[in-house]
Structures are given as C-alpha cells and as structure tokens.
Motif scaffolding. Structure first.
Motif, PDB file in Angstrom:
ATOM      1  N   ARG A 160       0.826  -1.218   0.000  1.00 28.83           N
ATOM      2  CA  ARG A 160       0.000   0.000   0.000  1.00 28.83           C
ATOM      3  C   ARG A 160       0.853   1.258   0.000  1.00 28.83           C
ATOM      4  NH1 ARG A 160      -3.809  -1.089   5.038  1.00 28.83           N
ATOM      5  NH2 ARG A 160      -1.783  -1.722   5.860  1.00 28.83           N
ATOM      6  N   ARG A 161       2.039   1.156   0.576  1.00 33.76           N
ATOM      7  CA  ARG A 161       2.953   2.300   0.608  1.00 33.76           C
ATOM      8  C   ARG A 161       4.384   1.764   0.584  1.00 33.76           C
ATOM      9  NH1 ARG A 161       2.667   7.633   2.668  1.00 33.76           N
ATOM     10  NH2 ARG A 161       0.618   7.216   3.569  1.00 33.76           N
ATOM     11  N   LEU A 162       5.098   2.002  -0.494  1.00 30.27           N
ATOM     12  CA  LEU A 162       6.493   1.591  -0.573  1.00 30.27           C
ATOM     13  C   LEU A 162       7.333   2.508   0.299  1.00 30.27           C
ATOM     14  CD1 LEU A 162       6.737   0.935  -4.414  1.00 30.27           C
ATOM     15  CD2 LEU A 162       7.030  -0.790  -2.626  1.00 30.27           C
ATOM     16  N   THR A 163       8.285   1.923   1.009  1.00 31.72           N
ATOM     17  CA  THR A 163       9.127   2.713   1.903  1.00 31.72           C
ATOM     18  C   THR A 163      10.593   2.409   1.633  1.00 31.72           C
ATOM     19  OG1 THR A 163       9.005   0.986   3.598  1.00 31.72           O
ATOM     20  CG2 THR A 163       7.370   2.747   3.720  1.00 31.72           C
ATOM     21  N   GLY A 164      11.444   3.134   2.296  1.00 32.45           N
ATOM     22  CA  GLY A 164      12.875   2.877   2.215  1.00 32.45           C
ATOM     23  C   GLY A 164      13.421   3.058   0.811  1.00 32.45           C
ATOM     24  N   ASN A 206       8.509   6.041 -14.537  1.00 30.38           N
ATOM     25  CA  ASN A 206       9.878   5.744 -14.124  1.00 30.38           C
ATOM     26  C   ASN A 206      10.238   6.515 -12.859  1.00 30.38           C
ATOM     27  OD1 ASN A 206      12.600   4.630 -14.579  1.00 30.38           O
ATOM     28  ND2 ASN A 206      13.139   6.787 -14.880  1.00 30.38           N
ATOM     29  N   ASP A 207      10.674   5.788 -11.813  1.00 27.94           N
ATOM     30  CA  ASP A 207      11.025   6.394 -10.532  1.00 27.94           C
ATOM     31  C   ASP A 207       9.896   7.207  -9.926  1.00 27.94           C
ATOM     32  OD1 ASP A 207      13.562   5.284 -10.620  1.00 27.94           O
ATOM     33  OD2 ASP A 207      14.491   7.044 -11.514  1.00 27.94           O
ATOM     34  N   GLU A 208       8.643   6.784 -10.178  1.00 27.77           N
ATOM     35  CA  GLU A 208       7.491   7.514  -9.664  1.00 27.77           C
ATOM     36  C   GLU A 208       6.490   6.597  -8.975  1.00 27.77           C
ATOM     37  OE1 GLU A 208       6.890  10.725  -9.634  1.00 27.77           O
ATOM     38  OE2 GLU A 208       8.666  11.340 -10.743  1.00 27.77           O
ATOM     39  N   ILE A 209       6.861   5.368  -8.647  1.00 23.55           N
ATOM     40  CA  ILE A 209       5.908   4.389  -8.106  1.00 23.55           C
ATOM     41  C   ILE A 209       5.997   4.364  -6.579  1.00 23.55           C
ATOM     42  CG2 ILE A 209       5.339   1.924  -8.010  1.00 23.55           C
ATOM     43  CD1 ILE A 209       6.353   1.751 -10.901  1.00 23.55           C
ATOM     44  N   SER A 210       4.829   4.532  -5.928  1.00 29.63           N
ATOM     45  CA  SER A 210       4.783   4.569  -4.458  1.00 29.63           C
ATOM     46  C   SER A 210       3.915   3.453  -3.864  1.00 29.63           C
ATOM     47  CB  SER A 210       4.248   5.918  -3.977  1.00 29.63           C
ATOM     48  OG  SER A 210       5.145   6.952  -4.314  1.00 29.63           O
ATOM     49  N   SER A 211       3.161   2.725  -4.690  1.00 35.04           N
ATOM     50  CA  SER A 211       2.387   1.581  -4.200  1.00 35.04           C
ATOM     51  C   SER A 211       2.175   0.624  -5.376  1.00 35.04           C
ATOM     52  CB  SER A 211       1.042   2.001  -3.607  1.00 35.04           C
ATOM     53  OG  SER A 211       0.262   2.722  -4.561  1.00 35.04           O
TER      54      SER A 211
END
Length: 215
Positions: A160-164, A206-211
């Motif tokens: 649901r939320r990518l971290t790190g 590209n480099d914009e994915i958060s979930s």
C-alpha cells in the motif's frame, strides 16, 4: 478397555498435543530454542501468520534469519525483522528442514498416526527442489532493462505504501507469468497503471511508483 474410554483418551491426547504446540512452537517469547535458518527465496515478512496481514519487511534468498518457532505453514522470526514468514521458504540446511528444540519430550500415539515433541525437536518438512518455480511472482528493478536492485512480489501480494529504498525507485518490471501488475504513482493505489507483460522501461512512471499490487 471399553471403546468409549479409548475415545476419551484419544480426545485428551489430541487436546494436549495442540496446546503444547501452540504454547511452545509458535508464540513469540515461548520456551523454545531460537534457530538460525535461511530464506530459500525472496519472501515477505508479515505482522501475523496470514497472507492478508500487513507486511513488516522482506527477506532476500539466502538471507540468514533467527527462527523462534514454527507451526503449520508459518515460522516466527526475530531477526532481521520481527514477524511471520511462510515455512515453505525457510530452511536450516540443504535438506530443507526447520528444527525447533524444546527441553522436554511428549509423545502421543493415535489410531491414524502419532505426534512427538521434545528432545530432538519438532521437525517440519518443507520439501526440496527449486522453490523459485513453485509460485508466480513479478519482479521490480531499480534500473531499466531489469538491472539494478530487485524486489520480487508473490501473486496476491501488495504494497500500500512503498518505503525505504523502493519508494520512487522502480524503473522496469519483469512479469514472465502474465500476472496483473498494478503500479501507482501515489500511496494507497492512487494514479495507477496495470501491466500484464514485462516492461523494460516505464515512461512517465519511471522512478514515480509509491504503491503496487500483483494479482
């Protein structure tokens, strides 16, 4: 011995076996010896022993873990993360067995089999072979053309939320099994795009994915 008495003894023995397993083998902090084991594939660490439970982290293939106990299809680990991991992807050796060793021994025999826990440990057979071929997954890469760091997600799992290191860092997707891979620019699945094939580059994503989620 009368049949009714035998049935009662079997029920009591079964209840005792289940109680011992629940108290000793699975619960964090129980009196069972911690065991060093290894992840046999990239696998998710979850808050509770369920595939629908929240993620608390992930393990890479070959990564060392400390197993506190196992029951049925799940093992509780205390490092490098605290949480539950599918027992299918935990092994202490090439023979693919997890061994937990309590300091006492109980044995129950039943008409259809037996149950033993104690000296010599509780042995959970996991199977042999190449675990990578036993399930479908999609892999996400920090570089285009499937290069850089890799995060593999099993079918049915989601973030649901990518971290790190993975928030806004995915640049390509390998999807050999044709799964429905949904990637989103916002957390909690906002502004999404779905792939059913592999993608060497992601264009505006590209480099914009958060979930993300894999179905």
């Amino acid at each position: 011995m009368r049949i009714s008495t035998k049935r009662m003894l079997v029920r009591l023995a079964t209840a005792a076996a289940v109680a011992c397993t629940a108290a000793i083998v699975l619960l964090p902090g129980a009196a069972s010896a911690a065991t060093t084991a290894y992840a046999t594939a990239n696998v998710t660490v979850r808050e509770r022993p369920s595939t629908s439970s929240d993620r608390v982290g992930s393990l890479s293939a070959g990564e060392a873990v400390t197993v506190q106990g196992c029951r049925q299809a799940w093992c509780y680990i205390t490092s490098p993360e605290r949480g539950f991991v599918s027992a299918n992807y935990i092994s202490t050796s090439r023979s693919s067995r997890v061994m937990i060793s309590p300091n006492f021994n109980l044995s129950f025999n039943f008409p259809s089999g037996s149950f033993t826990i104690g000296n010599g440990g509780v042995s959970i057979g996991i199977g042999t072979g190449n675990d990578d071929n036993d399930f479908s997954q999609a892999c996400f890469y920090s570089g285009s053309n499937y290069t850089g760091s890799r995060l593999c997600v099993d079918e049915g799992d989601s973030y649901r939320r990518l971290t790190g290191n993975w928030n806004d860092r995915i640049s390509s997707i390998r999807n050999p099994d044709g799964l429905r891979v949904t990637v989103c620019q916002g957390p909690f699945y906002q502004d999404c795009r779905t792939y059913t094939t592999s993608a060497r580059t992601l264009g505006s994503f590209n480099d914009e994915i958060s979930s993300l989620r894999v179905r």
